[in-house]
Structure formats: structure tokens, C-alpha cells
Design a protein around this motif. Structure first.
Motif, PDB file in Angstrom:
ATOM      1  N   ARG A  95       1.784 -10.839  -9.285  1.00  0.00           N
ATOM      2  CA  ARG A  95       3.043 -10.603  -8.569  1.00  0.00           C
ATOM      3  C   ARG A  95       4.084 -11.687  -8.933  1.00  0.00           C
ATOM      4  O   ARG A  95       5.240 -11.396  -9.137  1.00  0.00           O
ATOM      5  CB  ARG A  95       2.778 -10.600  -7.048  1.00  0.00           C
ATOM      6  N   VAL A 136       0.628 -13.058   0.199  1.00  0.00           N
ATOM      7  CA  VAL A 136       1.689 -12.441   0.999  1.00  0.00           C
ATOM      8  C   VAL A 136       1.886 -10.974   0.624  1.00  0.00           C
ATOM      9  O   VAL A 136       2.887 -10.368   0.964  1.00  0.00           O
ATOM     10  CB  VAL A 136       3.023 -13.216   0.854  1.00  0.00           C
ATOM     11  N   LEU A 137       0.899 -10.415  -0.068  1.00  0.00           N
ATOM     12  CA  LEU A 137       1.012  -9.007  -0.450  1.00  0.00           C
ATOM     13  C   LEU A 137       0.649  -8.117   0.739  1.00  0.00           C
ATOM     14  O   LEU A 137       0.042  -8.574   1.706  1.00  0.00           O
ATOM     15  CB  LEU A 137       0.091  -8.719  -1.635  1.00  0.00           C
ATOM     16  N   ASP A 138       1.018  -6.839   0.640  1.00  0.00           N
ATOM     17  CA  ASP A 138       0.755  -5.911   1.744  1.00  0.00           C
ATOM     18  C   ASP A 138      -0.695  -5.457   1.672  1.00  0.00           C
ATOM     19  O   ASP A 138      -1.080  -4.709   0.758  1.00  0.00           O
ATOM     20  CB  ASP A 138       1.692  -4.700   1.634  1.00  0.00           C
ATOM     21  N   ASN A 163       0.826  -0.141  -5.878  1.00  0.00           N
ATOM     22  CA  ASN A 163       2.010   0.023  -5.031  1.00  0.00           C
ATOM     23  C   ASN A 163       2.652  -1.318  -4.678  1.00  0.00           C
ATOM     24  O   ASN A 163       3.875  -1.432  -4.602  1.00  0.00           O
ATOM     25  CB  ASN A 163       1.661   0.780  -3.749  1.00  0.00           C
ATOM     26  N   SER A 208      -2.469  -3.365   3.291  1.00  0.00           N
ATOM     27  CA  SER A 208      -2.876  -1.960   3.430  1.00  0.00           C
ATOM     28  C   SER A 208      -2.383  -1.079   2.275  1.00  0.00           C
ATOM     29  O   SER A 208      -2.700   0.108   2.224  1.00  0.00           O
ATOM     30  CB  SER A 208      -2.413  -1.400   4.775  1.00  0.00           C
ATOM     31  N   LEU A 209      -1.656  -1.653   1.333  1.00  0.00           N
ATOM     32  CA  LEU A 209      -1.223  -0.872   0.169  1.00  0.00           C
ATOM     33  C   LEU A 209      -2.113  -1.186  -1.042  1.00  0.00           C
ATOM     34  O   LEU A 209      -2.770  -2.228  -1.078  1.00  0.00           O
ATOM     35  CB  LEU A 209       0.225  -1.181  -0.190  1.00  0.00           C
ATOM     36  N   SER A 242      10.452  -3.914  -8.034  1.00  0.00           N
ATOM     37  CA  SER A 242      11.775  -3.351  -7.733  1.00  0.00           C
ATOM     38  C   SER A 242      12.725  -4.416  -7.177  1.00  0.00           C
ATOM     39  O   SER A 242      13.939  -4.293  -7.298  1.00  0.00           O
ATOM     40  CB  SER A 242      11.644  -2.195  -6.737  1.00  0.00           C
ATOM     41  N   LEU A 243      12.162  -5.457  -6.583  1.00  0.00           N
ATOM     42  CA  LEU A 243      13.012  -6.518  -6.026  1.00  0.00           C
ATOM     43  C   LEU A 243      13.743  -7.280  -7.133  1.00  0.00           C
ATOM     44  O   LEU A 243      14.717  -7.978  -6.885  1.00  0.00           O
ATOM     45  CB  LEU A 243      12.170  -7.504  -5.209  1.00  0.00           C
ATOM     46  N   ARG A 278       7.215  -4.888  -5.469  1.00  0.00           N
ATOM     47  CA  ARG A 278       7.711  -6.236  -5.760  1.00  0.00           C
ATOM     48  C   ARG A 278       8.547  -6.241  -7.048  1.00  0.00           C
ATOM     49  O   ARG A 278       9.547  -6.955  -7.134  1.00  0.00           O
ATOM     50  CB  ARG A 278       6.564  -7.239  -5.895  1.00  0.00           C
ATOM     51  N   TYR A 338      12.023  -1.077 -12.668  1.00  0.00           N
ATOM     52  CA  TYR A 338      11.577   0.202 -12.107  1.00  0.00           C
ATOM     53  C   TYR A 338      10.903   1.052 -13.188  1.00  0.00           C
ATOM     54  O   TYR A 338      10.964   0.733 -14.375  1.00  0.00           O
ATOM     55  CB  TYR A 338      12.761   1.016 -11.571  1.00  0.00           C
TER      56      TYR A 338
END
Lengths: 302, 298
Positions: free
Chosen positions: A148, A87-89, A96, A91-92, A103-104, A101, A108
Motif C-alpha cells: 500500500r 491501517v487497511l480495511d 479492493n 473486512s475488504l 485511487s487516492l 488506496r 485507476y
């Protein structure tokens, strides 16, 4: 050991369909818990309820002492999930993706950098950090999915068919990392899988069929209760095997005789020492357990 | 706040990385620009000249400035909303890719997630809208420039507000979409239909009185009018200086929707701002409320 997950009388309906039927079970802290069932048995529904992405109709879900009804935010901090599909992005970049993730969970800057660095070493993807996720192979991508899920150092790792479609080497690497986390961090692993060899190592197994529990116990208890033993006999003629009066199967250079339990095997060997010259006794497999309790074969396993 | 910034940053990165989403957002302004410069420009020019009372002559620069201002204001009014729908597609894509599910298993608040979609979409739409403003300024500079610095600032403010409005509307609609098919259907309908209902393709004054009354209830109508007013303010000043009577300037303003009325009552520029800003605040409130009520759980 304390129970880290307690589920009592859980029910979930999708319209008229009763997907989860009065489900109750416990998972102890630090154990590898396996949840087995064919597609549609209610595994993913139960996981979704535990993670708070799906509401329940009735029952209690208590995770790490928190009731999901009032403390979902606290529970979310303790659970890491590896979903069936990545479920990762795509195109990143890996970096990144992991930063966003992290930061959720309120991780940070330096703290996130350090955590990503640590995970990239453990899961061996340091050289992939600046690669785009969509361009990674299935195995590489799965390692990032696990990273993740571990980004916030959760107490419970939920693995929803994590190794489906992976090559044996990658599966081995993933399981080594998961095992290390269990041992070092006392992490509880909640697993659903189609690979029976992964279930054999579980501390406790729950088999689900049509939304309800049909069998549960340690792999040994389940094998003893639901699967017979096998005596593989080498260098013997068919007539002698037939004389035993037990169900048998011809394999390449031997016969495999099915017996109810080790005691029956022992009595048989003592009774016919001339037949059992070259032989081995093996326990039944988890596939047999699954077939016996559900009447169905788990597709996709080895 | 840091989480909000990080998710917003992720959403913006994804928009620019996803070439499909980026180019589909650009397509509407580009098609409109080509359509206006090659075809509609001449239509507007001819209808404007033919609408002038007999015996009146206006310099070609003013005519071109009027037509240019009308074209660019129409383009910007449509662009601010349709681009918002394209850039807000990420909200739907996250549902289909499973990323949304990944967010929902974390302790992050649903209101932060929904606002991060809103602000990311707002920023990306603003970037494209302001590129469209720059292209419009360049076009107008060649046809007939009458803008003062103040007009430019007011136009930038209008574009900002209409983009906020478009992003809020698209956020509310997209929250209910769960497949790419639904999203592209909505995008197509909005791209085709919004220009008509906001008075960008054809002035609302040219519609029947019943339809005019209905359209006067839509806040987007006032957003278009604000952009049009500030795009043409300089031209109208120049008309006054050329000695064109106020009544004629006023009737030109009315014919191209610079003067709007709500049930026969004229709406002032300040009134238009109040309507637009209030509707933005209400729509954002509704959007956040929908997300809180939905709770992400089925």
C-alpha cells in the motif's frame, strides 16, 4: 547526493509538553535513514508533521524541494507511509484495499491493476489478492501494508517500526524488498525501529531523546564515539584477565574485555602476547551507543 | 471525480461487509415495525375511532388505511434519520482504525473525503429506507391501500429528502466524534429521542404549545409531516368521497401533524419542501466547511 528531506528548527508543543525541541537534520536522496528513540521521544510526532497529519508550532520542513507549509499536496505524492499498526480495511479483500488506496493518488483502472500485479509479484502476495485483510497473518498483512505504501511509487518510504512483532523470515523478506526498491528506484527510506540490527545497515542514524537530537552520524561514527570495543579471549585463566586491569565479563567459555578503542586493544595484545593466544576483537553494538547517549535501553530489540 | 467514486464505493462496501454496522442500522426500523404492528397500531386505531364525532361512521378499510399510513409514515420518518446515524459510523471507525490517517497522508482533498462519506452514507441509508418503504407498502396493501402512483412517487421523494437531511445531520455530529463509545452513545440518544422530537412517536399536536413552538423550528418536523401527508393523502381523498365534511378531515389532519403551523401561520406543502431542501443545503455546506476548517491537522 541532494538532501531530499530538510528539517530546520522544528518545534511541536502539546499544551505544555514540548514534544519536539528545535529539531534539525537532513536526509540525503536514496539513503537509509534511521531515527532512534524510546517511545515518547518525538519520532512519531516528527513523522506525522512530515506527512502533514500534524501541524508544527515552528520550524521548516522541506521535502523534495517543497515546503510543507504551502505544498502539502505535492509532498503527499512523494511519500509512502507504513504505519506502526496496519491501517487497511480489515473486512475488504487485499485487492479492493489496494484499488481504493491507489485511487487516492489518481491511479485507476488498468494502471492500478498493473501496479497491484507488479507489487504482488515483488512482495510475493499474488495468492492473497482475494483474501480478506482481517484474515491474514501478521506477516502477510505487513507485506500488504508495504505494498500500500509503495502503490504510487513514492520517492520516500517512511517506515514507522515496520517489523515489530514479525518473524525473522518475514522481516528478511520485507528488508529485501525495501533494499531492492532503494537500489532500483533510488528510493529514500526513513526508518524508525526497535531492532538494532536493522539500524546497523543504515547510512545515517539520528538518536532522539526527550524531543531533541542527542547523537547522530553513521553507525560506525556512532560506535567509535559512543561504544568501546571488545576483545574476547578464549582458553585463559581468570587471574591473567584480572592482571590486564580492564573491565571484563565472563561469558560461557571465554572472557570479554572492554577497551576504549582499537588502538588500546592493539597495545594490550602487543603487551601481553601470552594472554592473547586465541582471541577476537569486535566493535561495540548500537545498543551500547543508545545506552551511552540516552542512558536508556531500547526495549523490543534483539 | 474518479477518486470520489472510488472512495464512496469503498465506504459502501465496508458498510455492507461490516455485519455489526449493517444490522445495527436495520435494528431501529425492525423494532419500530414490530412495535407498531403489535402494539401502537391498536392504540392508534382506538384513539382514531374514539376521536370521531358521534354519529359518524367510516368504513373499516379507511380506518385501517389511516392507521397504517400513520404507522408507516412514523416508521419511515424515524428510519431515515436513525439509519443515517448508523451508516455514518464508518466516519468514526476510520478514525479509530487509522484509515483516516492513511487518507490524510495522500494528496486527496479533504472536501472529497468528507463528501464521499456523505454520499456513501446517503446511498446505504436510502437502500435501507427504501426497503422500509417496500415493507410499509406491503403492510398497507393488507390493511387498506389508497395510494395513487403519484402519492407513491411523492412518498419516495420525501424519503429521499429526509434521508439527505438525516445524513447531513449525522455527518455534522459524527465529524466531532473520535471513539466508538462516543458514536454508540450518540446513536442511542438519537434512536431514542428523534422519534419524539420529529413527531413520529406522538403527534406534535398533542404536545404543549410551548414545545410545539420549539419543535416548529426543527426542519425534521416538516420532513415527518411531508411523509405523513403523502402516506395519508389517498385516505383523506377516500374520506371526502365517503362524504365526511372537510372540517372533520381537516381536524384529523391537524391532529396527526399533516397540517403544521409556524407561529400560528399554516405551512403549506411547498413551504415544507422549501424548508427541508434549504436545511439540507445549509447542513451539507456546514459539514464541508467544518472539514475544510479542521483540515485534518491538530
Amino acid at each position: 547526493m541532494n538532501n531530499i528531506i530538510e528539517i530546520n528548527n522544528l518545534n511541536k508543543f502539546y499544551g505544555d509538553l514540548h514534544a519536539v525541541k528545535d529539531l534539525s537534520f537532513c536526509v540525503k536522496q536514496g539513503e537509509l535513514f534511521a531515527f532512534l528513540g524510546i517511545n515518547g521521544a518525538g519520532k512519531s510526532t516528527t513523522i506525522s508533521i512530515m506527512c502533514g497529519t500534524l501541524s508544527k508550532n515552528s520550524g521548516d520542513v522541506i521535502i523534495d524541494g517543497y515546503n510543507i507549509e504551502n505544498n502539502l499536496s505535492e509532498i503527499s505524492k512523494e511519500i509512502g507511509v507504513v504505519f506502526q499498526n496496519s491501517v487497511l480495511d480489515s473486512s475488504l479483500s487485499v485487492r479492493n484495499n489496494l484499488y481504493s488506496r491507489a485511487s487516492l493518488y489518481g491511479i485507476y483502472g488498468q494502471e492500478a491493476t498493473k501496479r497491484i500485479e507488479t507489487l504482488s509479484e515483488i512482495l510475493d502476495f499474488k495468492n492473497l489478492l482475494d483474501r480478506t485483510v482481517g484474515k491474514l497473518s501478521g506477516g502477510q498483512r505487513r507485506r500488504i501494508d508495504v505494498a500500500r505504501a509503495l502503490i504510487h511509487n513514492p520517492k520516500i518510504l517512511v517506515l514507522d517500526e515496520p517489523t515489530t512483532g514479525l518473524d525473522p523470515q518475514t522481516r528478511k523478506t520485507l528488508w529485501k524488498v525495501i533494499e531492492d526498491c532503494r537500489k532500483n528506484e533510488k528510493m529514500t527510506v526513513f526508518l524508525t525501529t526497535h531492532y538494532m540490527e536493522e539500524v546497523v545497515d543504515a547510512d545515517y542514524v539520528v538518536i532522539l531523546d526527550d524531543g531533541k537530537i542527542v547523537a547522530e552520524g553513521t553507525p560506525l561514527q556512532l560506535k567509535n564515539s559512543y561504544a568501546g570495543d571488545y576483545i574476547t579471549v578464549y582458553g585463559v585463566e581468570l587471574e591473567k584477565i584480572e592482571k590486564l586491569g580492564f573491565k571484563y565479563e565472563k561469558i560461557r567459555d571465554a572472557y570479554r574485555v572492554e577497551v576504549e578503542n582499537p588502538k588500546v586493544a592493539r597495545d594490550l595484545i602487543i603487551k601481553y602476547p601470552e594472554i592473547f593466544v586465541d582471541f577476537e576483537i569486535t566493535k561495540g553494538k548500537m545498543d551500547d551507543v543508545f545506552l551511552t547517549v540516552t542512558g536508556k535501553k531500547l526495549v523490543g530489540g534483539n | 471525480m474518479k477518486t470520489f467514486i472510488a472512495i464512496t464505493k469503498r465506504n459502501i462496501q465496508l458498510f455492507f461487509k461490516d455485519k455489526g454496522m449493517f444490522f445495527s442500522a436495520l435494528i431501529t426500523p425492525i423494532i419500530l415495525l414490530v412495535l407498531y404492528t403489535t402494539f401502537l397500531g391498536n392504540v392508534y386505531h382506538d384513539s382514531f375511532v374514539s376521536a370521531l364525532p358521534e354519529g359518524f361512521s367510516i368504513s373499516e378499510k379507511i380506518i385501517n388505511g389511516t392507521v397504517g399510513g400513520q404507522l408507516c409514515s412514523s416508521l419511515l420518518a424515524v428510519c431515515c434519520v436513525t439509519v443515517a446515524f448508523c451508516s455514518n459510523l464508518l466516519m468514526v471507525q476510520d478514525k479509530t482504525s487509522g484509515a483516516r490517517k492513511d487518507f490524510l497522508v495522500t494528496p486527496v482533498k479533504k472536501s472529497i473525503l468528507s463528501l464521499s462519506y456523505y454520499f456513501a452514507s446517503l446511498i446505504t441509508t436510502l437502500i435501507i429506507s427504501y426497503i422500509a418503504v417496500a415493507a410499509s407498502f406491503i403492510y398497507i396493501a393488507f390493511t387498506g391501500w389508497f395510494f395513487t402512483f403519484g402519492d407513491c412517487l411523492l412518498l419516495l421523494l420525501d424519503v429521499f429528502l429526509v434521508t439527505m437531511f438525516g445524513t447531513a445531520i449525522s455527518s455534522i455530529i459524527n465529524v466531532f466524534l473520535s471513539t466508538n463509545g462516543q458514536a454508540s452513545a450518540v446513536g442511542t440518544i438519537v434512536s431514542a429521542g428523534y422519534g419524539f422530537i420529529c413527531g413520529a412517536y406522538m403527534p406534535i399536536s398533542s404536545f404543549g404549545s410551548g414545545l410545539q413552538k420549539v419543535l416548529s423550528f426543527l426542519p425534521g418536523t416538516y420532513g415527518t409531516s411531508l411523509i405523513r401527508n403523502h402516506s395519508l393523502k389517498g385516505v383523506f381523498r377516500a374520506m371526502g368521497k365517503e362524504g365526511i365534511p372537510e372540517e372533520i378531515v381537516s381536524s384529523i389532519k391537524k391532529s396527526i401533524d399533516c397540517n403544521l403551523s409556524f407561529f400560528e401561520k399554516d405551512v403549506s406543502i411547498a413551504g415544507m419542501y422549501i424548508i427541508l431542501i434549504s436545511s439540507i443545503l445549509i447542513l451539507i455546506g456546514i459539514y464541508v466547511l467544518i472539514n475544510l476548517v479542521k483540515k485534518g491537522r491538530e
